[in-house]
Write a protein that holds these residues in place. Sequence first.
Motif, PDB file in Angstrom:
ATOM      1  N   TRP A 185      -9.611  -7.429 -14.964  1.00 23.57           N
ATOM      2  CA  TRP A 185      -8.636  -6.343 -15.053  1.00 23.57           C
ATOM      3  C   TRP A 185      -9.316  -4.992 -14.876  1.00 23.57           C
ATOM      4  O   TRP A 185      -8.728  -4.061 -14.324  1.00 23.57           O
ATOM      5  N   SER A 186     -10.573  -4.887 -15.323  1.00 24.73           N
ATOM      6  CA  SER A 186     -11.285  -3.606 -15.210  1.00 24.73           C
ATOM      7  C   SER A 186     -11.576  -3.229 -13.758  1.00 24.73           C
ATOM      8  O   SER A 186     -11.866  -2.076 -13.466  1.00 24.73           O
ATOM      9  N   ASN A 187     -11.491  -4.192 -12.856  1.00 25.14           N
ATOM     10  CA  ASN A 187     -11.751  -3.936 -11.433  1.00 25.14           C
ATOM     11  C   ASN A 187     -10.455  -3.967 -10.608  1.00 25.14           C
ATOM     12  O   ASN A 187     -10.499  -4.071  -9.397  1.00 25.14           O
ATOM     13  N   LEU A 188      -9.312  -3.908 -11.259  1.00 24.91           N
ATOM     14  CA  LEU A 188      -8.029  -3.962 -10.551  1.00 24.91           C
ATOM     15  C   LEU A 188      -7.496  -2.549 -10.307  1.00 24.91           C
ATOM     16  O   LEU A 188      -7.246  -1.799 -11.254  1.00 24.91           O
ATOM     17  N   ALA A 189      -7.351  -2.180  -9.050  1.00 25.12           N
ATOM     18  CA  ALA A 189      -6.820  -0.863  -8.690  1.00 25.12           C
ATOM     19  C   ALA A 189      -5.301  -0.864  -8.715  1.00 25.12           C
ATOM     20  O   ALA A 189      -4.683   0.083  -9.218  1.00 25.12           O
ATOM     21  N   GLN A 190      -4.697  -1.916  -8.144  1.00 27.16           N
ATOM     22  CA  GLN A 190      -3.240  -1.981  -8.080  1.00 27.16           C
ATOM     23  C   GLN A 190      -2.799  -3.406  -7.758  1.00 27.16           C
ATOM     24  O   GLN A 190      -3.573  -4.212  -7.270  1.00 27.16           O
ATOM     25  N   ILE A 191      -1.549  -3.656  -8.065  1.00 19.24           N
ATOM     26  CA  ILE A 191      -0.888  -4.887  -7.639  1.00 19.24           C
ATOM     27  C   ILE A 191       0.079  -4.455  -6.555  1.00 19.24           C
ATOM     28  O   ILE A 191       0.924  -3.582  -6.778  1.00 19.24           O
ATOM     29  N   ARG A 192      -0.064  -5.027  -5.381  1.00 15.64           N
ATOM     30  CA  ARG A 192       0.755  -4.599  -4.251  1.00 15.64           C
ATOM     31  C   ARG A 192       1.640  -5.756  -3.797  1.00 15.64           C
ATOM     32  O   ARG A 192       1.189  -6.894  -3.688  1.00 15.64           O
ATOM     33  N   ILE A 193       2.892  -5.450  -3.540  1.00 15.27           N
ATOM     34  CA  ILE A 193       3.825  -6.422  -2.975  1.00 15.27           C
ATOM     35  C   ILE A 193       4.051  -5.999  -1.530  1.00 15.27           C
ATOM     36  O   ILE A 193       4.586  -4.923  -1.263  1.00 15.27           O
ATOM     37  N   ASP A 194       3.598  -6.828  -0.594  1.00 15.79           N
ATOM     38  CA  ASP A 194       3.771  -6.545   0.832  1.00 15.79           C
ATOM     39  C   ASP A 194       5.082  -7.162   1.314  1.00 15.79           C
ATOM     40  O   ASP A 194       5.297  -8.362   1.149  1.00 15.79           O
ATOM     41  N   HIS A 195       5.933  -6.326   1.891  1.00 14.25           N
ATOM     42  CA  HIS A 195       7.200  -6.769   2.465  1.00 14.25           C
ATOM     43  C   HIS A 195       7.099  -6.602   3.978  1.00 14.25           C
ATOM     44  O   HIS A 195       6.983  -5.481   4.468  1.00 14.25           O
ATOM     45  N   THR A 196       7.131  -7.702   4.709  1.00  9.98           N
ATOM     46  CA  THR A 196       7.096  -7.660   6.167  1.00  9.98           C
ATOM     47  C   THR A 196       8.296  -8.436   6.686  1.00  9.98           C
ATOM     48  O   THR A 196       8.480  -9.597   6.308  1.00  9.98           O
ATOM     49  N   PRO A 197       9.122  -7.827   7.537  1.00  8.66           N
ATOM     50  CA  PRO A 197      10.290  -8.540   8.061  1.00  8.66           C
ATOM     51  C   PRO A 197       9.880  -9.840   8.768  1.00  8.66           C
ATOM     52  O   PRO A 197       8.896  -9.876   9.506  1.00  8.66           O
ATOM     53  N   GLY A 198      10.629 -10.880   8.491  1.00 14.44           N
ATOM     54  CA  GLY A 198      10.374 -12.162   9.139  1.00 14.44           C
ATOM     55  C   GLY A 198       9.262 -12.979   8.491  1.00 14.44           C
ATOM     56  O   GLY A 198       8.951 -14.070   8.950  1.00 14.44           O
ATOM     57  N   ARG A 199       8.651 -12.468   7.443  1.00 16.01           N
ATOM     58  CA  ARG A 199       7.580 -13.175   6.755  1.00 16.01           C
ATOM     59  C   ARG A 199       7.860 -13.162   5.264  1.00 16.01           C
ATOM     60  O   ARG A 199       8.555 -12.295   4.749  1.00 16.01           O
ATOM     61  N   ALA A 200       7.256 -14.111   4.565  1.00 16.63           N
ATOM     62  CA  ALA A 200       7.403 -14.155   3.116  1.00 16.63           C
ATOM     63  C   ALA A 200       6.663 -12.980   2.484  1.00 16.63           C
ATOM     64  O   ALA A 200       5.623 -12.557   2.980  1.00 16.63           O
ATOM     65  N   ASP A 201       7.218 -12.446   1.395  1.00 20.26           N
ATOM     66  CA  ASP A 201       6.536 -11.373   0.674  1.00 20.26           C
ATOM     67  C   ASP A 201       5.216 -11.892   0.123  1.00 20.26           C
ATOM     68  O   ASP A 201       5.076 -13.079  -0.188  1.00 20.26           O
ATOM     69  N   LEU A 202       4.272 -10.990  -0.026  1.00 17.38           N
ATOM     70  CA  LEU A 202       2.926 -11.342  -0.458  1.00 17.38           C
ATOM     71  C   LEU A 202       2.570 -10.480  -1.657  1.00 17.38           C
ATOM     72  O   LEU A 202       2.767  -9.260  -1.632  1.00 17.38           O
ATOM     73  N   ILE A 203       2.075 -11.100  -2.715  1.00 20.22           N
ATOM     74  CA  ILE A 203       1.584 -10.343  -3.861  1.00 20.22           C
ATOM     75  C   ILE A 203       0.061 -10.296  -3.732  1.00 20.22           C
ATOM     76  O   ILE A 203      -0.590 -11.316  -3.554  1.00 20.22           O
ATOM     77  N   VAL A 204      -0.478  -9.077  -3.751  1.00 21.45           N
ATOM     78  CA  VAL A 204      -1.908  -8.851  -3.518  1.00 21.45           C
ATOM     79  C   VAL A 204      -2.481  -8.092  -4.703  1.00 21.45           C
ATOM     80  O   VAL A 204      -1.926  -7.077  -5.124  1.00 21.45           O
ATOM     81  N   PHE A 205      -3.605  -8.584  -5.225  1.00 20.48           N
ATOM     82  CA  PHE A 205      -4.318  -7.914  -6.301  1.00 20.48           C
ATOM     83  C   PHE A 205      -5.490  -7.174  -5.669  1.00 20.48           C
ATOM     84  O   PHE A 205      -6.444  -7.795  -5.207  1.00 20.48           O
ATOM     85  N   VAL A 206      -5.386  -5.841  -5.633  1.00 12.78           N
ATOM     86  CA  VAL A 206      -6.335  -4.988  -4.913  1.00 12.78           C
ATOM     87  C   VAL A 206      -7.422  -4.506  -5.878  1.00 12.78           C
ATOM     88  O   VAL A 206      -7.108  -3.901  -6.912  1.00 12.78           O
ATOM     89  N   PRO A 207      -8.700  -4.735  -5.544  1.00 15.35           N
ATOM     90  CA  PRO A 207      -9.778  -4.321  -6.446  1.00 15.35           C
ATOM     91  C   PRO A 207     -10.167  -2.856  -6.268  1.00 15.35           C
ATOM     92  O   PRO A 207      -9.958  -2.266  -5.210  1.00 15.35           O
ATOM     93  N   LEU A 208     -10.754  -2.286  -7.315  1.00 10.27           N
ATOM     94  CA  LEU A 208     -11.337  -0.951  -7.230  1.00 10.27           C
ATOM     95  C   LEU A 208     -12.613  -0.991  -6.399  1.00 10.27           C
ATOM     96  O   LEU A 208     -12.822  -0.164  -5.534  1.00 10.27           O
ATOM     97  N   GLU A 209     -13.474  -1.967  -6.702  1.00  8.21           N
ATOM     98  CA  GLU A 209     -14.760  -2.104  -6.026  1.00  8.21           C
ATOM     99  C   GLU A 209     -14.848  -3.474  -5.364  1.00  8.21           C
ATOM    100  O   GLU A 209     -15.097  -4.479  -6.024  1.00  8.21           O
ATOM    101  N   GLN A 210     -14.662  -3.507  -4.055  1.00  8.63           N
ATOM    102  CA  GLN A 210     -14.683  -4.772  -3.309  1.00  8.63           C
ATOM    103  C   GLN A 210     -16.046  -5.437  -3.374  1.00  8.63           C
ATOM    104  O   GLN A 210     -16.145  -6.654  -3.486  1.00  8.63           O
ATOM    105  N   GLU A 211     -17.112  -4.645  -3.308  1.00  7.44           N
ATOM    106  CA  GLU A 211     -18.463  -5.204  -3.307  1.00  7.44           C
ATOM    107  C   GLU A 211     -18.757  -5.934  -4.609  1.00  7.44           C
ATOM    108  O   GLU A 211     -19.442  -6.949  -4.613  1.00  7.44           O
ATOM    109  N   ARG A 212     -18.253  -5.403  -5.720  1.00  5.44           N
ATOM    110  CA  ARG A 212     -18.482  -6.044  -7.022  1.00  5.44           C
ATOM    111  C   ARG A 212     -17.814  -7.409  -7.094  1.00  5.44           C
ATOM    112  O   ARG A 212     -18.372  -8.356  -7.640  1.00  5.44           O
ATOM    113  N   VAL A 213     -16.634  -7.514  -6.506  1.00 13.59           N
ATOM    114  CA  VAL A 213     -15.929  -8.799  -6.476  1.00 13.59           C
ATOM    115  C   VAL A 213     -16.751  -9.823  -5.705  1.00 13.59           C
ATOM    116  O   VAL A 213     -16.975 -10.935  -6.161  1.00 13.59           O
ATOM    117  N   LEU A 214     -17.217  -9.427  -4.526  1.00 10.83           N
ATOM    118  CA  LEU A 214     -17.962 -10.349  -3.670  1.00 10.83           C
ATOM    119  C   LEU A 214     -19.313 -10.698  -4.264  1.00 10.83           C
ATOM    120  O   LEU A 214     -19.799 -11.821  -4.101  1.00 10.83           O
TER     121      LEU A 214
END
Length: 190
Positions: A98-127
């Motif tokens: 949770w300390s590395n979570l920047a936002q929770i994003r819901i992507d809405h794209t026509p013709g595709r299923a919605d996507l829930i994405v957990f976006v990190p603050l520091e991508q390098e730390r995750v990897l």
Amino acid sequence: MGDSPDDGRFAVGYRLAALAPSGVLVVLLPLAAAYAGFLALDAGVVIASAAFTVFGLVTLALVPLYLRAVVRALRGAPLLTFSDRGVTLHSARVTLPWSNLAQIRIDHTPGRADLIVFVPLEQERVLAELRGLPRKFARDGIGRVGGPIFVRTAQLARPVEEILAAARGFTSAPVRHHRTLGRTPAKLPR
């Protein structure tokens, strides 16, 4: 295993009906590989040999993953879990604190299923915390959709609103709705 933030854990399972459309592909892939192999053996066509190789490799990669998802769904194993440690996508074995979570994003794209994405603050730390296939999954997810943990909302056994309400019990990260236009360019009137 509790299923509310008050218990310290919130688990979301697979929606079994969402796995059915992928099952068609999983059945067709081995059939296509077998047919391409038959053509390669019968006629010795180079293109058929290449097709057999490609279909065979894709079959070997996708079928076990699909079968694992079906077995997990039938056993009632969670797909996504919120706990004090963070959010975990069990199918990929990736956890985002949770300390590395920047936002929770819901992507809405026509013709595709919605996507829930957990976006990190520091991508390098995750990897840096991951190895092997989980690292590859997270790196690909960050490159494609912006987060190491992402799930089509149609695959989740609970409504998105309920999942977001549970996430608010663990984090104050904002929830953003990202709407994109379709992939095809708009037609301009002449």
